[in-house]
Design a protein around this motif. Sequence first.
Motif, mmCIF file in Angstrom:
data_model
loop_
_atom_site.group_PDB
_atom_site.id
_atom_site.type_symbol
_atom_site.label_atom_id
_atom_site.label_comp_id
_atom_site.label_asym_id
_atom_site.label_seq_id
_atom_site.Cartn_x
_atom_site.Cartn_y
_atom_site.Cartn_z
ATOM 1 N N ARG A 127 9.048 -3.881 -5.584
ATOM 2 C CA ARG A 127 8.315 -3.044 -6.944
ATOM 3 C C ARG A 127 8.311 -4.049 -7.777
ATOM 4 N N ALA A 128 9.684 -4.612 -8.000
ATOM 5 C CA ALA A 128 9.874 -5.713 -9.379
ATOM 6 C C ALA A 128 9.330 -6.830 -9.286
ATOM 7 N N LEU A 129 9.208 -7.400 -8.104
ATOM 8 C CA LEU A 129 8.069 -8.811 -7.936
ATOM 9 C C LEU A 129 6.806 -8.229 -7.962
ATOM 10 N N VAL A 130 6.150 -7.408 -7.530
ATOM 11 C CA VAL A 130 4.936 -7.002 -7.771
ATOM 12 C C VAL A 130 4.138 -6.675 -9.124
ATOM 13 N N SER A 131 5.151 -5.745 -9.700
ATOM 14 C CA SER A 131 5.093 -5.674 -11.306
ATOM 15 C C SER A 131 5.012 -6.759 -12.177
ATOM 16 N N ASP A 132 6.110 -7.838 -11.738
ATOM 17 C CA ASP A 132 6.108 -9.162 -12.284
ATOM 18 C C ASP A 132 4.947 -9.792 -12.208
ATOM 19 N N GLU A 133 4.194 -9.673 -11.101
ATOM 20 C CA GLU A 133 3.058 -10.501 -10.804
ATOM 21 C C GLU A 133 1.704 -10.136 -11.498
ATOM 22 N N ILE A 134 1.784 -8.706 -11.435
ATOM 23 C CA ILE A 134 0.368 -7.979 -11.957
ATOM 24 C C ILE A 134 0.364 -7.793 -13.678
ATOM 25 N N ILE A 135 1.586 -8.111 -14.352
ATOM 26 C CA ILE A 135 1.417 -8.014 -15.600
ATOM 27 C C ILE A 135 1.301 -9.387 -16.254
ATOM 28 N N LYS A 136 0.126 -9.902 -16.246
ATOM 29 C CA LYS A 136 -0.274 -11.321 -16.630
ATOM 30 C C LYS A 136 0.025 -11.577 -18.228
ATOM 31 N N ILE A 137 0.958 -12.288 -18.526
ATOM 32 C CA ILE A 137 1.107 -12.859 -19.827
ATOM 33 C C ILE A 137 0.491 -14.386 -19.673
ATOM 34 N N VAL A 151 0.955 -1.194 -0.113
ATOM 35 C CA VAL A 151 -0.001 -0.071 -0.072
ATOM 36 C C VAL A 151 0.979 1.090 -0.112
ATOM 37 N N ASN A 152 2.111 1.133 0.880
ATOM 38 C CA ASN A 152 2.723 2.304 0.716
ATOM 39 C C ASN A 152 3.530 2.693 -0.433
ATOM 40 N N LEU A 153 3.764 1.511 -1.183
ATOM 41 C CA LEU A 153 4.294 1.515 -2.617
ATOM 42 C C LEU A 153 3.447 2.072 -3.659
ATOM 43 N N GLY A 154 2.172 2.184 -3.373
ATOM 44 C CA GLY A 154 1.028 2.677 -4.265
ATOM 45 C C GLY A 154 0.599 1.452 -4.966
ATOM 46 N N PHE A 155 0.695 0.221 -4.493
ATOM 47 C CA PHE A 155 -0.077 -0.855 -5.268
ATOM 48 C C PHE A 155 -1.455 -1.182 -4.755
ATOM 49 N N ASP A 156 -2.261 -1.462 -5.665
ATOM 50 C CA ASP A 156 -3.604 -2.069 -5.039
ATOM 51 C C ASP A 156 -3.977 -3.323 -5.658
ATOM 52 N N LEU A 157 -3.855 -4.300 -4.823
ATOM 53 C CA LEU A 157 -3.841 -5.548 -5.347
ATOM 54 C C LEU A 157 -5.028 -6.478 -4.563
ATOM 55 N N ASN A 158 -5.560 -7.586 -5.366
ATOM 56 C CA ASN A 158 -6.597 -8.168 -4.673
ATOM 57 C C ASN A 158 -5.898 -9.147 -3.986
ATOM 58 N N ASP A 159 -6.835 -10.169 -3.180
ATOM 59 C CA ASP A 159 -6.165 -11.241 -2.237
ATOM 60 C C ASP A 159 -5.369 -12.091 -2.902
ATOM 61 N N GLU A 160 -5.923 -12.471 -4.130
ATOM 62 C CA GLU A 160 -5.150 -13.475 -4.929
ATOM 63 C C GLU A 160 -3.816 -13.082 -5.501
ATOM 64 N N GLU A 161 -3.664 -11.863 -5.752
ATOM 65 C CA GLU A 161 -2.488 -11.093 -6.050
ATOM 66 C C GLU A 161 -1.540 -11.144 -5.093
ATOM 67 N N ILE A 162 -2.223 -10.845 -3.932
ATOM 68 C CA ILE A 162 -1.067 -10.457 -2.769
ATOM 69 C C ILE A 162 -0.450 -11.809 -2.299
ATOM 70 N N ASN A 163 -1.350 -12.517 -2.290
ATOM 71 C CA ASN A 163 -0.837 -14.094 -1.878
ATOM 72 C C ASN A 163 0.183 -14.717 -2.810
ATOM 73 N N GLU A 164 0.094 -14.267 -4.142
ATOM 74 C CA GLU A 164 1.003 -14.881 -5.158
ATOM 75 C C GLU A 164 2.379 -13.953 -4.723
ATOM 76 N N ALA A 165 2.143 -12.787 -4.808
ATOM 77 C CA ALA A 165 3.467 -11.946 -4.557
ATOM 78 C C ALA A 165 4.162 -12.328 -3.052
ATOM 79 N N PHE A 166 3.444 -12.445 -2.141
ATOM 80 C CA PHE A 166 4.042 -12.755 -0.885
ATOM 81 C C PHE A 166 4.648 -14.204 -1.006
ATOM 82 N N SER A 167 4.311 -15.120 -1.710
ATOM 83 C CA SER A 167 4.870 -16.446 -1.942
ATOM 84 C C SER A 167 6.307 -16.150 -2.653
#
Length: 505
Positions: A376-386, A342-358
């Motif tokens: 930042r790099a981990l989360v950006s890699d997670e939310i940009i879904k290919i 949240v402090n870094l400006g990300f707004d993720l759903n629970d599934e995205e948070i769990n994946e990023a946390f893993s």
Amino acid sequence: MDKNKIIIFDTTLRDGEQSPGASMNTEEKIQIALQLERLGVDVMEAGFAAASPGDFDAINQIAKQVESIKVASLSRALERDIKAAADAIAPAKNRRIHTFIATSPIHMEHKLKMKPDEVIKRAVEAVQYAKSFVDDVEFSCEDAGRSDISFLKEICDAVVNAGAKTLNLPDTVGFRLPYEIADMVRIMSEYIGDRAIISVHNHNDLGLAVANTLASIKAGARQVECTINGLGERAGNAALEEIVMAIKTRSDEFSGLYTDIVTKEIYATSRLVASITGIEPQPNKAIVGKNAFAHESGIHQDGMLKCAQTYEIIKAEDIGAEKNALVLGKHSGRHAFKDKLVNLGFDLNDEEINEAFSKFKLLCDKKKEIFDDDIRALVSDEIIKIPEIYTIETLSTSSCNSGHSSAAISIKFNGEIISDAALGNGTADAIFKVIDRISKVAGELKDYKVSAVSQGKDALAKVTVKVAFGPSEPPFIGHGLDIDTMMASAKAYVSALNSYLSMKK
């Protein structure tokens, strides 16, 4: 409207994407669009709907997801373009059609092969047709910087009477100097008065895009068209971050003028755009370059320690670029991790948070120190879904400075594990060759970049590749992130391959 408000019209997703090699897929554009909304952009030019089915779909998907931002589509002064633009932006809560035609003598004669009165007629018909779909129509005089001022007055008068609310005066080839642009804007602003908003769109061919934009604001422009990191075709466009911070920092010169940009989101937006496009700002780039707040000179360092204002007119924190502080660790919990996001400006759903946390926990086992940029790099890699058509299971490499290097890889495809090996002129070459062999799709590497996400010998490696998978195909961008540079390279190449195959479906 508030005459002191400077409307920020961001065209990163349209003009910015025209930077060579900066093409983005729909999901990547959506992520940038959502970040632009957090940044506080007023108008977002989401694309050129008539350009391709992919552009149309991206605009349409963005229009469905953003809430407050106004979504615009560019269109030539042609009915089919305008209809495509209207259909693409239809789901948006706030909509604009941006139509244009060239107005300079050289463009009218050589490109359009039309007489001035024909150009005016076409422009008026375009605006009237666009008004049948939306209330907010913007009209651009392409190559206004080299147009006759008398003709600009005539055509702008006509389109305003037809219903245009914004008149854009682009310096399409970046030819004009600041005082010349200011004179044009001042004349047109006085002539048009309160009937429409005067806008500018300055290109950077002579390195003057931001200077010309600031001069235009002083002369009466109340909308500026710009891009994140100054992206754009040729030498790029005026950089949003430079314009906004100049207005804020030099409030003495721009007395009373303001933007609604949330400046603490600037750095996060810059990093996201750089990550997706693979185009990093140069190190000494104003505001967002990695050296923008670095002080190496002993005299400067001494002054900074005594009083930061001696050599720093903007604080890194003002744009959300905190000093790469150490954060979290292997014993940190999910709640602390979510709070950091949240402090870094990300707004993720629970599934995205769990994946990023893993992924974060796995990184903690490999890396001694975790920095904000790692997160930042981990989360950006997670939310940009290919779409993961191919996924890497294992990779083994061997390098040799006096012979061939080799790579053995196992890749999952349709639930089946396929393994193979190849030799190459270097380890990365061997990896790319074995992926080509397994996928039966030959790729031509156009660009390959490796960067460290943060600091230290154990820094995450971020690899960006541009790969063409056919002689007539545009290059596709792929991203890979891993502690191991060769694994990051493999991930990046497979990411580009997956993007290509998803488009071909």
